[in-house]
Design an enzyme around this catalytic site. Structure first.
Site, mmCIF file in Angstrom:
data_model
loop_
_atom_site.group_PDB
_atom_site.id
_atom_site.type_symbol
_atom_site.label_atom_id
_atom_site.label_comp_id
_atom_site.label_asym_id
_atom_site.label_seq_id
_atom_site.Cartn_x
_atom_site.Cartn_y
_atom_site.Cartn_z
ATOM 1 N N GLY A 1 0.822 -1.197 0.000
ATOM 2 C CA GLY A 1 0.000 0.000 0.000
ATOM 3 C C GLY A 1 0.855 1.245 0.000
ATOM 4 O O GLY A 1 2.089 1.177 -0.025
ATOM 5 N N ASP B 1 7.002 -7.031 12.414
ATOM 6 C CA ASP B 1 7.775 -6.533 11.262
ATOM 7 C C ASP B 1 8.666 -5.383 11.717
ATOM 8 O O ASP B 1 8.458 -4.227 11.349
ATOM 9 C CB ASP B 1 6.814 -6.080 10.160
ATOM 10 C CG ASP B 1 7.515 -5.975 8.808
ATOM 11 O OD1 ASP B 1 8.678 -6.406 8.721
ATOM 12 O OD2 ASP B 1 6.901 -5.465 7.859
#
Length: 801
Positions: A267, A432
């Site tokens: 995105g 992450d």
């Protein structure tokens, strides 16, 4: 996602996007740049005009027009046509009816088979349904496999050509070497991954955080995938926002930036403003991402299944593809990411230095995520600024660089603490943890971004990880192997003795400075990884995440300060936790550090533990003697405080004779001298209170306060000391009832050795006699000064009158 708190940020403060960087390159090239800009504008115009046609062809190719959302629960049809046989002896009407029944069965089978064509791709990853979906679309798989093969074949040709070119350069000039060859390999791999799309970019981003596997040069090249992903057109992003909320963008946001401030694999982020004036970060998902990700994961699954047959492996390699698929498809649901962010913020709300942006749930959907805008700097930006050279206004740039290095080191320190808090306290890990998902705010907070995945740890794994950090720091490789077993990393059938021997051989060269390993964490990680590959260790997700996070922070810290020690930063937090955690498992870990096999205190380790566990740790400029006194004061504070339960228990079960011998040893002479000085202050105050109670002295409170300070300085000068024990802490330790129980127990134990008891009594007698002499001297000086001063003042007043 770039983010921060506070007022709106100017456009200059926003990180330059891919398009902006391209524009700067064009400006620098003059007429050629203008021509390229015109060509790029024409290309974008044609893309915009041809996009409806491209979308129609894509829908036709993927058979999306046939998909029916109501056909989600489709079962797998039989692989073969049904076999129907008529009973013998049928004729006439009976035979015709049997034929009709057979046609009905065939029609039902054909209908069940066709239902698969109408089944949409599942939004939650399901290997069976994904396989069923693509079983009707083999042409999609064929095109993609061909594309992947050609891309990697092209990369292999480029690598071979680069290798030949570097070899020729090396022969021409031996001094050139192959310094840039591995980085160039990483650049070629990076370009191939970019061309293959979001899934491969995501894999490349994950690999970039593992320099222990792919090497630092390739890792550096792949790390560019975090901020050099080309964005998709703004018109497509705005259309996605309108489709998700069913309203024009102007009715949802009062402002959205023209260009994205960041473009990622799945995105891109726009800076916007809500209708009520809140500055937000709007994250918009790339179009048709679910189909692209599911296709690539399915191809990976097919490849791993083929590899399993060729390698004749017992373990199901397809499970790795399924785990990756669950994670990547899960990241595509932004409502899930919003829930993860909220949960992460609630769990870590007590840690003020950890910052999580607030989620605007009313402006969040499956493909659009709206969060609070965090005004901060990316770790990579701090790293670049810390390396800036002094050019103009030399002093200003030099100070700015120094300040940036301080910020970077503060970010690393807090980042390591945040990682250990997630690992050892809360058990909820950010999945992450690369630099692109962190930011350092102006007020010194560390902001976390991108909560597509969270990892949850079991309590037993948390405690095993805590023990492993302690045992690595102490060089106890045998205990480390058992820690790895508790973490479900070492398989039960593994030969533990051989693993221990290999670990000792691999890590035997580690040098310990002041009790802490003087080696990079990434190097230790690489050595452990080599042993893990040899014995086929299992790597749980949480273990990989923690290693990635700590290795990433270490790389940032070493770039700003070559003397940074990851183990020391981690050990600091571990020491504080063990000193305040009174659970049975935590005590067991602590006892393995501070006791030897005979229950004797290992003073070097316990002093190191206390120094690192002290929240108000000493500065680097502090002398060794001051550090010893600070540690002694820390012991006194712990003994009489609520947080000292763990330390009091240690003293209770410690070997009494070893404590006594340590107290009368030559190394403790400084401590005994300071103990005498501190007791002298206590005796001196008792004398004053006793005489004041009898009314023998006048009102001399101010003189007493000044004299008490002067007397303390006098004693320091007499003893040659630069610091003394805290008198209030010593008084509290003397009168504490819990400690009296420990004192009596230790004295009773020592009485079994008459010679040792005699030495202890002599030491205490010396301490008390010295303290009494110092207190009497201070009292006489105080008494004489008080009366002489009072006598002179009265004589002067009489003479004046």
């Amino acid at each position: 996602m770039t983010a921060a708190v506070g007022p709106a940020v100017s456009a200059a403060a926003v990180r330059p996007t891919w398009a902006a960087k391209q524009g700067r390159k064009d400006k620098g090239s003059g007429g050629m740049g203008n021509m390229l800009r015109v060509l790029r504008n024409d290309r974008d115009f044609l893309r915009e005009r041809l996009r409806p046609l491209s979308n129609a062809l894509g829908n036709l190719l993927w058979l999306r027009n046939l998909e029916d959302p109501r056909a989600k629960d489709v079962c797998r049809p039989p692989a073969t046509w049904p076999k129907i046989s008529h009973p013998p002896g049928l004729s006439g009407l009976d035979l015709m009816m049997a034929d009709f029944e057979a046609l009905k069965v065939y029609a039902n089978h054909l209908q069940d088979t066709c239902k698969v064509l109408f089944m949409p791709l599942p939004e939650i990853y399901d290997p069976e349904k994904v396989e069923l979906y693509f079983s009707c679309r083999p042409h999609i798989l064929a095109f993609r496999i061909t594309e992947v093969f050609l891309s990697f074949a092209s990369a292999a040709i480029k690598l071979q050509a680069s290798k030949i070119s570097n070899l020729n350069k090396h022969r021409a000039n031996l001094n050139d070497g192959f310094d840039g060859s591995r980085y160039h390999i990483g650049q070629i791999v990076k370009e191939s991954l970019l061309n293959l799309g979001p899934t491969f970019v995501k894999v490349g981003q994950s690999l970039s955080t593992r320099p222990d596997i792919i090497g630092s040069d390739i890792s550096k090249a792949l790390s560019e995938l975090h901020d050099k992903v080309p964005p998709f057109p703004r018109t497509v992003a705005m259309k996605i926002i309108e489709d998700e909320f069913g309203s024009p963008v102007e009715r949802i946001f009062s402002y959205i930036s023209e260009d994205p401030v960041a473009a990622a694999s799945f995105g891109q982020v726009y800076r916007g403003c809500t209708l009520d004036g809140s500055v937000v970060a709007v994250k918009v998902q790339r179009p048709n991402l679910l189909h692209v990700v599911a296709r690539d994961i399915y191809i990976l699954r097919l490849g791993l299944a083929l590899l399993r047959k060729i390698a004749k492996r017992k373990s199901d390699l397809c499970l790795y593809a399924d785990e990756l698929g669950k994670g990547l498809v899960g990241e595509l649901d932004y409502t899930r990411e919003a829930a993860n962010a909220t949960e992460f913020m609630e769990v870590h709300s007590q840690y003020s230095f950890m910052l999580v942006p607030k989620v605007f749930m009313k402006l969040t959907s499956k493909r659009v995520l709206t969060m609070e805008w965090l005004n901060g700097k990316n770790p990579n930006e701090l790293l670049v600024q810390s390396k800036e050279l002094v050019q103009e206004n030399g002093q200003y740039l030099e100070m700015q660089t120094l300040d940036t290095k301080v910020q970077l080191l503060d970010l690393v320190k807090k980042g390591v603490d945040a990682t250990l808090i997630q690992l050892l306290d809360t058990g909820l890990l950010h999945a992450d943890p690369h630099p692109g998902n962190l930011c350092y705010t102006p007020d010194g907070h560390i902001g976390f971004l991108d909560f597509g995945l969270l990892c949850r740890m079991e309590k037993k794994h948390q405690l095993a990880m805590l023990a492993s950090i302690v045992h690595i720091s102490n060089g106890d490789w045998n205990a480390l192997v058992y820690d790895l077993m508790e973490m479900d990393i070492v398989r039960p059938e593994t030969n533990l003795r051989r693993v221990t021997m290999d670990l000792e051989e691999a890590l035997g060269e580690v040098v310990f400075v002041n009790g802490i390993p003087d080696i990079k964490f990434s190097r230790v990680l690489g050595k452990i990884w080599s042993v893990a590959l040899k014995y086929q260790f299992r790597m749980p997700p949480y273990f990989t995440l923690v290693l990635r996070s700590l290795a990433s922070f270490e790389g940032l810290a070493l770039a700003a300060d070559r003397n940074f020690k990851t183990f020391q930063a981690a050990y600091n937090y571990v020491a504080r936790k063990l000193l305040h955690d009174n659970s049975a498992t935590a005590r067991k870990i602590l006892y393995s550090v501070v006791f030897n096999k005979r229950r004797e205190l290992q003073w070097q380790r316990i002093l190191l533990f206390l120094r690192l566990g002290n929240v108000r740790s000493s500065s680097y400029g502090q002398s060794v003697r001051e550090d010893v006194f600070e540690t002694a004061n820390l012991i006194l504070r712990l003994l009489s405080s609520k947080d000292g339960t763990v330390f009091r228990r240690i003293l209770m079960i410690a070997d009494s004779t070893s404590l006594a011998r340590a107290f009368i040893s030559k190394e403790a002479i400084i401590f005994r001298k300071n103990l005498s000085a501190a007791l002298a202050d206590v005796f001196f105050q008792w004398m004053l209170k006793a005489i004041r109670g009898n009314g023998a002295l006048g009102q001399c409170d101010q003189q007493y306060d000044e004299h008490s300070f002067a007397a303390s300085k006098q004693k320091e000068t007499m003893l040659g000391l630069s610091s003394v024990l805290s008198v209030p802490l010593l008084q509290a330790a003397v009168v504490d009832r819990r400690l009296k129980v420990i004192y009596y127990k230790k004295l009773n134990d020592v009485r079994r050795d008459p010679i040792l008891m005699l030495k202890v009594c002599w030491s205490f007698s010396t301490i008390f006699m010295t303290a009494a002499a110092l207190a009497l001297n201070s009292f006489l000086v105080y008494w004489s000064e008080s009366y002489v001063t009072s006598f002179v003042q009265r004589r002067f007043a009489t003479g004046v009158s």
